[in-house]
Motif scaffolding. Structure first.
Motif, PDB file in Angstrom:
ATOM      1  N   LYS A   2       0.760  -1.102  -0.083  1.00  0.00           N
ATOM      2  CA  LYS A   2       0.222  -0.115   0.031  1.00  0.00           C
ATOM      3  C   LYS A   2       0.956   1.306  -0.030  1.00  0.00           C
ATOM      4  O   LYS A   2       1.975   1.407   0.697  1.00  0.00           O
ATOM      5  CB  LYS A   2      -1.077   0.207   1.207  1.00  0.00           C
ATOM      6  N   ASN A   3       0.238   2.464  -0.400  1.00  0.00           N
ATOM      7  CA  ASN A   3       0.908   3.580  -0.406  1.00  0.00           C
ATOM      8  C   ASN A   3       0.308   4.438   0.480  1.00  0.00           C
ATOM      9  O   ASN A   3      -0.835   4.141   0.972  1.00  0.00           O
ATOM     10  CB  ASN A   3       0.778   4.378  -2.195  1.00  0.00           C
ATOM     11  N   ILE A   4       1.320   5.475   1.210  1.00  0.00           N
ATOM     12  CA  ILE A   4       0.649   6.315   2.069  1.00  0.00           C
ATOM     13  C   ILE A   4       0.488   7.680   1.464  1.00  0.00           C
ATOM     14  O   ILE A   4       1.581   8.280   0.662  1.00  0.00           O
ATOM     15  CB  ILE A   4       1.570   6.240   3.389  1.00  0.00           C
ATOM     16  N   VAL A   5      -0.523   8.229   1.559  1.00  0.00           N
ATOM     17  CA  VAL A   5      -0.751   9.644   0.738  1.00  0.00           C
ATOM     18  C   VAL A   5      -0.700  10.582   1.924  1.00  0.00           C
ATOM     19  O   VAL A   5      -1.463  10.434   2.855  1.00  0.00           O
ATOM     20  CB  VAL A   5      -2.110   9.593   0.148  1.00  0.00           C
ATOM     21  N   ILE A   6       0.031  11.690   1.720  1.00  0.00           N
ATOM     22  CA  ILE A   6       0.063  12.796   2.162  1.00  0.00           C
ATOM     23  C   ILE A   6      -0.331  14.031   1.750  1.00  0.00           C
ATOM     24  O   ILE A   6       0.173  14.434   0.659  1.00  0.00           O
ATOM     25  CB  ILE A   6       1.370  13.021   3.198  1.00  0.00           C
ATOM     26  N   ILE A   7      -1.343  14.790   2.298  1.00  0.00           N
ATOM     27  CA  ILE A   7      -1.891  15.927   1.607  1.00  0.00           C
ATOM     28  C   ILE A   7      -1.079  17.456   1.942  1.00  0.00           C
ATOM     29  O   ILE A   7      -1.141  17.451   3.043  1.00  0.00           O
ATOM     30  CB  ILE A   7      -3.357  16.187   1.629  1.00  0.00           C
ATOM     31  N   GLU A   8      -0.660  18.044   0.974  1.00  0.00           N
ATOM     32  CA  GLU A   8       0.067  19.349   1.131  1.00  0.00           C
ATOM     33  C   GLU A   8      -0.684  20.540   0.916  1.00  0.00           C
ATOM     34  O   GLU A   8      -1.078  20.717  -0.292  1.00  0.00           O
ATOM     35  CB  GLU A   8       1.609  19.063   0.780  1.00  0.00           C
ATOM     36  N   LYS A   9      -0.609  21.617   1.526  1.00  0.00           N
ATOM     37  CA  LYS A   9      -0.992  22.572   0.916  1.00  0.00           C
ATOM     38  C   LYS A   9       0.062  23.458   0.037  1.00  0.00           C
ATOM     39  O   LYS A   9       1.369  23.391   0.469  1.00  0.00           O
ATOM     40  CB  LYS A   9      -1.471  23.709   2.062  1.00  0.00           C
ATOM     41  N   LEU A  10      -0.403  23.728  -1.155  1.00  0.00           N
ATOM     42  CA  LEU A  10       0.597  24.445  -1.982  1.00  0.00           C
ATOM     43  C   LEU A  10       0.628  26.049  -2.135  1.00  0.00           C
ATOM     44  O   LEU A  10       1.516  26.691  -1.794  1.00  0.00           O
ATOM     45  CB  LEU A  10       0.176  24.131  -3.534  1.00  0.00           C
ATOM     46  N   ASP A  11      -0.635  26.466  -2.396  1.00  0.00           N
ATOM     47  CA  ASP A  11      -0.984  27.980  -2.617  1.00  0.00           C
ATOM     48  C   ASP A  11      -2.171  28.336  -1.963  1.00  0.00           C
ATOM     49  O   ASP A  11      -3.326  27.351  -2.260  1.00  0.00           O
ATOM     50  CB  ASP A  11      -0.586  28.279  -3.679  1.00  0.00           C
ATOM     51  N   GLU A  12      -2.459  29.469  -1.761  1.00  0.00           N
ATOM     52  CA  GLU A  12      -3.958  30.051  -1.493  1.00  0.00           C
ATOM     53  C   GLU A  12      -4.080  31.437  -1.909  1.00  0.00           C
ATOM     54  O   GLU A  12      -3.228  32.062  -1.958  1.00  0.00           O
ATOM     55  CB  GLU A  12      -3.730  30.405   0.217  1.00  0.00           C
ATOM     56  N   TYR A  13      -5.319  31.263  -2.741  1.00  0.00           N
ATOM     57  CA  TYR A  13      -5.677  32.205  -3.457  1.00  0.00           C
ATOM     58  C   TYR A  13      -6.974  33.026  -2.832  1.00  0.00           C
ATOM     59  O   TYR A  13      -7.148  32.606  -1.560  1.00  0.00           O
ATOM     60  CB  TYR A  13      -5.689  32.136  -4.971  1.00  0.00           C
ATOM     61  N   SER A  14      -7.359  34.053  -3.080  1.00  0.00           N
ATOM     62  CA  SER A  14      -8.467  34.644  -2.590  1.00  0.00           C
ATOM     63  C   SER A  14      -9.704  33.850  -2.737  1.00  0.00           C
ATOM     64  O   SER A  14     -10.611  33.697  -1.582  1.00  0.00           O
ATOM     65  CB  SER A  14      -8.896  36.055  -3.333  1.00  0.00           C
ATOM     66  N   GLU A  15     -10.054  32.748  -3.595  1.00  0.00           N
ATOM     67  CA  GLU A  15     -11.036  32.116  -4.034  1.00  0.00           C
ATOM     68  C   GLU A  15     -10.684  30.665  -3.469  1.00  0.00           C
ATOM     69  O   GLU A  15     -11.798  29.704  -3.628  1.00  0.00           O
ATOM     70  CB  GLU A  15     -11.793  32.493  -5.035  1.00  0.00           C
ATOM     71  N   VAL A  16      -9.644  30.315  -3.936  1.00  0.00           N
ATOM     72  CA  VAL A  16      -9.407  28.720  -4.136  1.00  0.00           C
ATOM     73  C   VAL A  16      -8.023  28.329  -3.300  1.00  0.00           C
ATOM     74  O   VAL A  16      -6.986  29.157  -3.457  1.00  0.00           O
ATOM     75  CB  VAL A  16      -9.082  28.330  -5.629  1.00  0.00           C
ATOM     76  N   TYR A  17      -7.858  27.240  -2.560  1.00  0.00           N
ATOM     77  CA  TYR A  17      -6.616  26.657  -1.813  1.00  0.00           C
ATOM     78  C   TYR A  17      -6.343  25.486  -2.931  1.00  0.00           C
ATOM     79  O   TYR A  17      -7.090  24.789  -3.102  1.00  0.00           O
ATOM     80  CB  TYR A  17      -7.062  26.097  -0.568  1.00  0.00           C
ATOM     81  N   PHE A  18      -5.112  25.455  -3.154  1.00  0.00           N
ATOM     82  CA  PHE A  18      -4.387  24.615  -3.865  1.00  0.00           C
ATOM     83  C   PHE A  18      -3.566  23.500  -3.014  1.00  0.00           C
ATOM     84  O   PHE A  18      -2.945  23.852  -2.405  1.00  0.00           O
ATOM     85  CB  PHE A  18      -3.580  25.103  -5.189  1.00  0.00           C
ATOM     86  N   TYR A  19      -3.793  22.274  -3.198  1.00  0.00           N
ATOM     87  CA  TYR A  19      -3.146  21.059  -2.549  1.00  0.00           C
ATOM     88  C   TYR A  19      -2.043  20.342  -3.608  1.00  0.00           C
ATOM     89  O   TYR A  19      -2.579  20.208  -4.784  1.00  0.00           O
ATOM     90  CB  TYR A  19      -4.154  20.374  -1.765  1.00  0.00           C
ATOM     91  N   SER A  20      -1.380  19.476  -2.959  1.00  0.00           N
ATOM     92  CA  SER A  20      -0.921  18.353  -3.855  1.00  0.00           C
ATOM     93  C   SER A  20      -0.817  17.281  -2.922  1.00  0.00           C
ATOM     94  O   SER A  20      -1.132  17.385  -1.786  1.00  0.00           O
ATOM     95  CB  SER A  20       0.310  18.804  -4.521  1.00  0.00           C
ATOM     96  N   VAL A  21      -0.162  16.039  -3.298  1.00  0.00           N
ATOM     97  CA  VAL A  21       0.086  14.856  -2.444  1.00  0.00           C
ATOM     98  C   VAL A  21       1.204  14.440  -2.774  1.00  0.00           C
ATOM     99  O   VAL A  21       1.773  14.553  -3.775  1.00  0.00           O
ATOM    100  CB  VAL A  21      -1.056  13.759  -3.003  1.00  0.00           C
ATOM    101  N   LYS A  22       1.685  14.067  -1.496  1.00  0.00           N
ATOM    102  CA  LYS A  22       3.183  13.095  -1.450  1.00  0.00           C
ATOM    103  C   LYS A  22       2.640  11.595  -1.486  1.00  0.00           C
ATOM    104  O   LYS A  22       1.906  11.347  -0.506  1.00  0.00           O
ATOM    105  CB  LYS A  22       3.980  13.392  -0.392  1.00  0.00           C
ATOM    106  N   VAL A  23       3.324  10.769  -2.243  1.00  0.00           N
ATOM    107  CA  VAL A  23       3.053   9.417  -2.231  1.00  0.00           C
ATOM    108  C   VAL A  23       4.067   8.753  -1.760  1.00  0.00           C
ATOM    109  O   VAL A  23       5.282   8.725  -2.290  1.00  0.00           O
ATOM    110  CB  VAL A  23       2.393   8.912  -3.519  1.00  0.00           C
ATOM    111  N   GLU A  24       4.024   7.981  -0.556  1.00  0.00           N
ATOM    112  CA  GLU A  24       5.189   7.032  -0.116  1.00  0.00           C
ATOM    113  C   GLU A  24       5.047   5.734  -0.161  1.00  0.00           C
ATOM    114  O   GLU A  24       3.675   5.493   0.241  1.00  0.00           O
ATOM    115  CB  GLU A  24       5.955   7.580   1.223  1.00  0.00           C
ATOM    116  N   THR A  25       5.762   4.755   0.022  1.00  0.00           N
ATOM    117  CA  THR A  25       5.299   3.337  -0.123  1.00  0.00           C
ATOM    118  C   THR A  25       5.793   2.821   1.505  1.00  0.00           C
ATOM    119  O   THR A  25       6.650   3.600   1.970  1.00  0.00           O
ATOM    120  CB  THR A  25       6.137   2.369  -1.160  1.00  0.00           C
TER     121      THR A  25
END
Length: 172
Positions: A2-25
């Motif tokens: 199984k992979n482990i997924v970690i959500i990370e915040k990338l950037d914050e704008y006035s209307e939207v938050y952007f995130y990405s994920v790191k995947v580790e085994t």
């Protein structure tokens, strides 16, 4: 495995938050880059002028979405996941979207104020699932979107907020 997924915040704008994920085994160390950073690293210095222009368009679209909303019209539907750029029929003041763009960035539209940016590539076939360049990113985004949509409450992901960081990692 199984992979482990970690959500990370990338950037914050006035209307939207952007995130990405790191995947580790389970048996390897944590990766240095999240999925969106891998996309950036792969295409920010590309020599192909057409792909470079499409890359810059995708970044401009992300900024536009951040200032306005993550309305579905700004995305290309890919099953439970989405991709950038949207179709050429979509009008965005700052960007001229190419009619036959090849570069894709896959993402998950959690809500109109939360978007997870994944990875992508240059699409060389009509269908993403037939293209060796984008198929892994396409399938990853679709599977992750399904997981998030099915298990929102147990993953502490709502339409307004998302729990991030290692303490909120989950198996995938």
């Amino acid at each position: 495995m199984k992979n482990i997924v970690i959500i990370e915040k990338l950037d914050e704008y006035s209307e939207v938050y952007f995130y990405s994920v790191k995947v580790e085994t389970e048996e390897y160390d944590e990766p240095e880059l999240n999925e969106f950073e891998k996309f950036i690293e792969k295409f920010q210095n590309i020599e192909d002028e057409t792909i470079k222009e499409e890359y810059n368009d995708i970044l401009a679209i992300i900024k536009h979405i951040g200032k306005h909303s993550a309305d579905m019209k700004y995305f290309r539907a890919e099953g439970p996941a989405f991709a950038l750029p949207p179709s050429a029929r979509t009008k965005i003041k700052e960007v001229t979207i190419q009619a036959h763009s090849k570069l894709r960035l896959y993402c998950i539209l959690v809500s109109e104020s939360n978007v997870i940016l994944c990875n992508g590539g240059v699409k060389t076939t009509d269908r993403a699932q037939d293209c060796p360049n984008v198929k892994p990113h396409f399938e990853f985004a679709r599977k992750l979107a399904n997981k998030i949509n099915k298990e929102r409450s147990s993953l502490n992901i709502s339409f307004k907020k998302m729990d991030i960081g290692e303490e909120n990692a989950f198996y995938f």
